[in-house]
Write a protein that holds these residues in place. Structure first.
Motif, PDB file in Angstrom:
ATOM      1  N   LEU A 186     -67.394-157.667  70.776  1.00 33.06           N
ATOM      2  CA  LEU A 186     -67.494-157.521  72.227  1.00 33.06           C
ATOM      3  C   LEU A 186     -67.651-158.907  72.819  1.00 33.06           C
ATOM      4  O   LEU A 186     -68.566-159.652  72.457  1.00 33.06           O
ATOM      5  CB  LEU A 186     -68.693-156.655  72.619  1.00 33.06           C
ATOM      6  CG  LEU A 186     -68.949-156.531  74.120  1.00 33.06           C
ATOM      7  CD1 LEU A 186     -67.805-155.772  74.790  1.00 33.06           C
ATOM      8  CD2 LEU A 186     -70.279-155.835  74.373  1.00 33.06           C
ATOM      9  N   ASN A 187     -66.755-159.257  73.731  1.00 32.22           N
ATOM     10  CA  ASN A 187     -66.825-160.527  74.436  1.00 32.22           C
ATOM     11  C   ASN A 187     -67.111-160.224  75.910  1.00 32.22           C
ATOM     12  O   ASN A 187     -66.441-159.383  76.511  1.00 32.22           O
ATOM     13  CB  ASN A 187     -65.501-161.281  74.294  1.00 32.22           C
ATOM     14  CG  ASN A 187     -65.567-162.643  74.941  1.00 32.22           C
ATOM     15  OD1 ASN A 187     -66.478-163.414  74.665  1.00 32.22           O
ATOM     16  ND2 ASN A 187     -64.609-162.941  75.792  1.00 32.22           N
ATOM     17  N   ILE A 188     -68.120-160.884  76.461  1.00 29.73           N
ATOM     18  CA  ILE A 188     -68.469-160.709  77.871  1.00 29.73           C
ATOM     19  C   ILE A 188     -68.111-161.996  78.597  1.00 29.73           C
ATOM     20  O   ILE A 188     -68.657-163.058  78.291  1.00 29.73           O
ATOM     21  CB  ILE A 188     -69.972-160.403  78.051  1.00 29.73           C
ATOM     22  CG1 ILE A 188     -70.380-159.202  77.205  1.00 29.73           C
ATOM     23  CG2 ILE A 188     -70.288-160.167  79.521  1.00 29.73           C
ATOM     24  CD1 ILE A 188     -71.877-158.957  77.169  1.00 29.73           C
ATOM     25  N   GLU A 189     -67.203-161.911  79.553  1.00 30.45           N
ATOM     26  CA  GLU A 189     -66.790-163.074  80.336  1.00 30.45           C
ATOM     27  C   GLU A 189     -67.851-163.393  81.384  1.00 30.45           C
ATOM     28  O   GLU A 189     -68.380-162.490  82.034  1.00 30.45           O
ATOM     29  CB  GLU A 189     -65.456-162.813  81.038  1.00 30.45           C
ATOM     30  CG  GLU A 189     -64.298-162.578  80.098  1.00 30.45           C
ATOM     31  CD  GLU A 189     -63.918-163.814  79.298  1.00 30.45           C
ATOM     32  OE1 GLU A 189     -64.041-164.930  79.831  1.00 30.45           O
ATOM     33  OE2 GLU A 189     -63.491-163.644  78.139  1.00 30.45           O
ATOM     34  N   LEU A 207     -79.249-153.110  76.891  1.00 24.09           N
ATOM     35  CA  LEU A 207     -79.039-152.595  75.551  1.00 24.09           C
ATOM     36  C   LEU A 207     -77.576-152.206  75.392  1.00 24.09           C
ATOM     37  O   LEU A 207     -77.040-151.421  76.176  1.00 24.09           O
ATOM     38  CB  LEU A 207     -79.944-151.383  75.318  1.00 24.09           C
ATOM     39  CG  LEU A 207     -80.075-150.846  73.916  1.00 24.09           C
ATOM     40  CD1 LEU A 207     -80.560-151.922  72.951  1.00 24.09           C
ATOM     41  CD2 LEU A 207     -81.043-149.662  73.905  1.00 24.09           C
ATOM     42  N   TYR A 208     -76.916-152.776  74.394  1.00 25.20           N
ATOM     43  CA  TYR A 208     -75.512-152.505  74.107  1.00 25.20           C
ATOM     44  C   TYR A 208     -75.426-151.687  72.831  1.00 25.20           C
ATOM     45  O   TYR A 208     -76.030-152.026  71.826  1.00 25.20           O
ATOM     46  CB  TYR A 208     -74.733-153.826  73.952  1.00 25.20           C
ATOM     47  CG  TYR A 208     -74.574-154.553  75.261  1.00 25.20           C
ATOM     48  CD1 TYR A 208     -73.380-154.468  75.960  1.00 25.20           C
ATOM     49  CD2 TYR A 208     -75.613-155.295  75.807  1.00 25.20           C
ATOM     50  CE1 TYR A 208     -73.225-155.129  77.171  1.00 25.20           C
ATOM     51  CE2 TYR A 208     -75.473-155.945  77.020  1.00 25.20           C
ATOM     52  CZ  TYR A 208     -74.274-155.857  77.688  1.00 25.20           C
ATOM     53  OH  TYR A 208     -74.129-156.497  78.896  1.00 25.20           O
ATOM     54  N   PHE A 209     -74.664-150.586  72.896  1.00 19.07           N
ATOM     55  CA  PHE A 209     -74.527-149.670  71.773  1.00 19.07           C
ATOM     56  C   PHE A 209     -73.141-149.750  71.161  1.00 19.07           C
ATOM     57  O   PHE A 209     -72.156-149.925  71.870  1.00 19.07           O
ATOM     58  CB  PHE A 209     -74.730-148.215  72.223  1.00 19.07           C
ATOM     59  CG  PHE A 209     -76.105-147.926  72.721  1.00 19.07           C
ATOM     60  CD1 PHE A 209     -77.119-147.623  71.828  1.00 19.07           C
ATOM     61  CD2 PHE A 209     -76.386-147.951  74.072  1.00 19.07           C
ATOM     62  CE1 PHE A 209     -78.392-147.346  72.279  1.00 19.07           C
ATOM     63  CE2 PHE A 209     -77.655-147.682  74.537  1.00 19.07           C
ATOM     64  CZ  PHE A 209     -78.657-147.375  73.639  1.00 19.07           C
ATOM     65  N   SER A 249     -75.166-148.741  65.894  1.00 18.49           N
ATOM     66  CA  SER A 249     -76.050-149.895  66.031  1.00 18.49           C
ATOM     67  C   SER A 249     -76.292-150.168  67.511  1.00 18.49           C
ATOM     68  O   SER A 249     -75.555-149.697  68.372  1.00 18.49           O
ATOM     69  CB  SER A 249     -75.461-151.138  65.354  1.00 18.49           C
ATOM     70  OG  SER A 249     -74.300-151.552  66.033  1.00 18.49           O
ATOM     71  N   ALA A 250     -77.338-150.931  67.768  1.00 18.47           N
ATOM     72  CA  ALA A 250     -77.666-151.309  69.142  1.00 18.47           C
ATOM     73  C   ALA A 250     -78.180-152.743  69.130  1.00 18.47           C
ATOM     74  O   ALA A 250     -78.837-153.174  68.186  1.00 18.47           O
ATOM     75  CB  ALA A 250     -78.721-150.377  69.717  1.00 18.47           C
TER      76      ALA A 250
END
Length: 64
Positions: A30-33, A42-44, A57-58
């Protein structure tokens, strides 16, 4: 993304172009610009099948 060839889908509230997901046969990336404080949370990683979410996973991302 259910396979490495899949096109990722975003849930309501997520901006197109801000998040890019890619994968190979074993990992999802996951790439966040332009990360900013509003991206804290919290990212799942998981799958949503038959109206039941399965979380693998989180990760909690904290931006100061």
């Amino acid at each position: 993304m259910s396979t490495s060839e899949s096109v990722p889908s975003l849930h309501d509230g997520f901006q197109h172009g801000k998040f890019t997901m890619t994968s190979n046969t074993t990992n999802v990336f996951l790439n966040i610009e332009k990360v900013d404080i509003n991206d804290t949370g919290l990212y799942f990683c998981g799958v949503y099948a038959e109206d039941f979410p399965g979380v693998f996973s989180a990760t909690y991302l904290h931006i100061e």
